[in-house]
Write an enzyme that holds these catalytic residues in place. Structure first.
Site, PDB file in Angstrom:
ATOM      1  N   LYS A 171       0.840  -1.200   0.000  1.00 32.89           N
ATOM      2  CA  LYS A 171       0.000   0.000   0.000  1.00 32.89           C
ATOM      3  C   LYS A 171       0.872   1.246   0.000  1.00 32.89           C
ATOM      4  O   LYS A 171       1.969   1.250   0.559  1.00 32.89           O
ATOM      5  CB  LYS A 171      -0.912   0.017   1.239  1.00 32.89           C
ATOM      6  CG  LYS A 171      -1.911  -1.109   1.286  1.00 32.89           C
ATOM      7  CD  LYS A 171      -2.958  -0.900   0.238  1.00 32.89           C
ATOM      8  CE  LYS A 171      -4.035  -1.979   0.335  1.00 32.89           C
ATOM      9  NZ  LYS A 171      -4.942  -1.928  -0.801  1.00 32.89           N
ATOM     10  N   CYS A 172       0.374   2.292  -0.621  1.00 35.79           N
ATOM     11  CA  CYS A 172       1.064   3.578  -0.579  1.00 35.79           C
ATOM     12  C   CYS A 172       1.079   4.093   0.843  1.00 35.79           C
ATOM     13  O   CYS A 172       0.111   3.892   1.565  1.00 35.79           O
ATOM     14  CB  CYS A 172       0.382   4.584  -1.504  1.00 35.79           C
ATOM     15  SG  CYS A 172       1.027   4.513  -3.179  1.00 35.79           S
ATOM     16  N   PRO A 173       2.158   4.638   1.269  1.00 35.67           N
ATOM     17  CA  PRO A 173       3.274   5.193   0.499  1.00 35.67           C
ATOM     18  C   PRO A 173       4.480   4.267   0.356  1.00 35.67           C
ATOM     19  O   PRO A 173       5.553   4.734   0.003  1.00 35.67           O
ATOM     20  CB  PRO A 173       3.644   6.430   1.310  1.00 35.67           C
ATOM     21  CG  PRO A 173       3.424   6.006   2.720  1.00 35.67           C
ATOM     22  CD  PRO A 173       2.208   5.095   2.667  1.00 35.67           C
TER      23      PRO A 173
END
Length: 102
Positions: free
Chosen positions: A38-40
């Site tokens: 998942k970002c970041p």
């Protein structure tokens, strides 16, 4: 009433030029696999490793989090790196190609 240039034209096969699926250029010097992250996290991985390639070379970041589609280009703008292009991966997700500028 007839308007010039507004008539329907049938496209001939010779007129349609498909857009290039990827820009011409060398393959990426480094591929960062951030699929499933998942970002970041893809951004953090890119920031940590972009200096492994020489200036002017391409880094590809593979990610399947939809937020990466906005986060990677935004990071490139903030850090003055060139966002070259985005590709859709067959297995899902995207490949983001960034050229190191400094």
């Amino acid at each position: 009433m007839r308007f010039r240039g507004r008539g329907k034209r049938s496209p001939s096969l010779g007129d349609a030029t498909p857009p290039p699926d990827r820009p011409a250029g060398p393959p990426p010097a480094l591929v960062i696999d951030a699929l499933g992250r998942k970002c970041p996290i893809p951004i953090i991985m890119l920031a940590e490793r972009i200096r492994e390639v020489p200036v002017g070379q391409i880094v590809a970041v593979l990610a399947d989090d939809a937020a990466a589609r906005t986060d990677v280009p935004a990071w490139c703008r903030m850090k003055s790196q060139d966002f070259v292009w985005e590709e859709t991966l067959q297995q899902g997700g995207w490949g983001f190609h960034i050229r190191r500028t400094y």
